[in-house]
Design a protein around this motif. Sequence first.
Motif, short mmCIF file in Angstrom:
data_model
loop_
_atom_site.label_atom_id
_atom_site.label_comp_id
_atom_site.label_asym_id
_atom_site.label_seq_id
_atom_site.Cartn_x
_atom_site.Cartn_y
_atom_site.Cartn_z
N ILE A 1 -56.38 -22.16 22.51
CA ILE A 1 -56.96 -20.81 22.44
C ILE A 1 -55.89 -19.76 22.74
N LYS A 2 -55.05 -20.04 23.72
CA LYS A 2 -53.97 -19.11 24.06
C LYS A 2 -53.02 -18.94 22.87
N LYS A 3 -52.68 -20.05 22.22
CA LYS A 3 -51.80 -19.99 21.06
C LYS A 3 -52.47 -19.20 19.92
N LEU A 4 -53.76 -19.44 19.69
CA LEU A 4 -54.49 -18.71 18.66
C LEU A 4 -54.47 -17.21 18.93
N PHE A 5 -54.78 -16.81 20.16
CA PHE A 5 -54.79 -15.38 20.50
C PHE A 5 -53.39 -14.78 20.40
N THR A 6 -52.36 -15.53 20.78
CA THR A 6 -50.99 -15.05 20.66
C THR A 6 -50.62 -14.85 19.20
N TRP A 7 -50.96 -15.83 18.35
CA TRP A 7 -50.70 -15.69 16.91
C TRP A 7 -51.45 -14.51 16.33
N TYR A 8 -52.70 -14.34 16.74
CA TYR A 8 -53.51 -13.21 16.27
C TYR A 8 -52.80 -11.89 16.61
N ASN A 9 -52.32 -11.76 17.84
CA ASN A 9 -51.62 -10.54 18.25
C ASN A 9 -50.38 -10.30 17.40
N ILE A 10 -49.61 -11.35 17.15
CA ILE A 10 -48.40 -11.22 16.32
C ILE A 10 -48.76 -10.76 14.91
N LEU A 11 -49.80 -11.36 14.35
CA LEU A 11 -50.20 -11.01 12.98
C LEU A 11 -50.67 -9.57 12.88
N ILE A 12 -51.51 -9.11 13.80
CA ILE A 12 -51.98 -7.73 13.68
C ILE A 12 -50.88 -6.72 13.98
N GLU A 13 -49.92 -7.08 14.86
CA GLU A 13 -48.78 -6.20 15.11
C GLU A 13 -47.93 -6.02 13.86
N ASN A 14 -47.99 -7.00 12.97
CA ASN A 14 -47.19 -6.94 11.74
C ASN A 14 -48.01 -6.54 10.52
N GLY A 15 -49.15 -5.90 10.76
CA GLY A 15 -49.92 -5.30 9.68
C GLY A 15 -50.92 -6.19 8.97
N PHE A 16 -51.17 -7.37 9.46
CA PHE A 16 -52.15 -8.25 8.83
C PHE A 16 -53.56 -7.83 9.27
N ASP A 17 -54.45 -7.72 8.28
CA ASP A 17 -55.84 -7.44 8.61
C ASP A 17 -56.81 -8.31 7.81
N LYS A 18 -56.27 -9.08 6.88
CA LYS A 18 -57.05 -10.05 6.11
C LYS A 18 -56.40 -11.41 6.33
N PHE A 19 -57.24 -12.39 6.66
CA PHE A 19 -56.71 -13.71 6.96
C PHE A 19 -57.21 -14.78 5.99
N VAL A 20 -58.20 -14.41 5.17
CA VAL A 20 -58.74 -15.31 4.16
C VAL A 20 -58.68 -14.57 2.84
N GLU A 21 -58.09 -15.20 1.83
CA GLU A 21 -58.01 -14.58 0.51
C GLU A 21 -59.35 -14.65 -0.19
N GLU A 22 -59.65 -13.69 -1.04
CA GLU A 22 -60.93 -13.63 -1.73
C GLU A 22 -61.20 -14.89 -2.54
N ASN A 23 -60.20 -15.41 -3.28
CA ASN A 23 -60.42 -16.58 -4.12
C ASN A 23 -60.68 -17.84 -3.29
N GLU A 24 -60.16 -17.90 -2.05
CA GLU A 24 -60.45 -19.04 -1.18
C GLU A 24 -61.93 -19.05 -0.81
N THR A 25 -62.48 -17.88 -0.51
CA THR A 25 -63.88 -17.76 -0.13
C THR A 25 -64.77 -18.12 -1.31
N GLU A 26 -64.42 -17.68 -2.52
CA GLU A 26 -65.20 -17.99 -3.72
C GLU A 26 -65.19 -19.49 -4.00
N GLU A 27 -64.04 -20.14 -3.85
CA GLU A 27 -63.94 -21.58 -4.09
C GLU A 27 -64.80 -22.36 -3.12
#
Length: 142
Positions: A110-136
Motif C-alpha cells: 500500500i505504501k508503494k502504491l501511494f508513493t507511485w500515485y504521488n509520483i504520477l500525479i506530480e508528473n501530470g498524470f490524471d488518467k490511469f486506464v485507457e478508454e480502449n482497455e475499459t471497452e475491451e
Amino acid sequence: MLREIISITGKPGLFRLLSQGKGALIVEELGSGRRFPALGREKVVSLGDIAMYTESGDTPLGEILEKVYASENGKAIDVKTLSSAKGALKEKFGAIVEDFDRDRVHDSDIKKLFTWYNILIENGFDKFVEENETEEESKAEE
C-alpha cells in the motif's frame, strides 16, 4: 498508458520507457528527466502488468489508481504520516478499495502504491486506464 511507465527493482521512483537498445532499455526518470540505460540484469516491471489482490480477483493497478485519484480529488497522499500510525495505511486503503484482500496485501504494498500515485500525479498524470482497455473489458464480460 501505464505500460510505458516502469519500476526498476533497487531504484527509487518511476521511469518512462523511451526506447530499447541492445541488451538495455533506455529510460527517463519521472520528475528529474534524467535518462540512463536499464541493463538486462535489472528487474523491470511495467505498471500496466501489475495487479492487486481483491476479494473479487486480481484488480489491475490502473483501476486501483483511478479509485485513489477519485477518492483524493487528484491531491497527493501524505504517505509518511500514514506510515507512522499503526494500521493507518490499511484503513486508508480500505476506505478506497473496500474489497482488497487484507491477508495478501501488506502495508509495504500500500505504501508503494501511494508513493507511485504521488509520483504520477506530480508528473501530470490524471488518467490511469485507457478508454480502449475499459471497452475491451466490458466486451469480455458480456
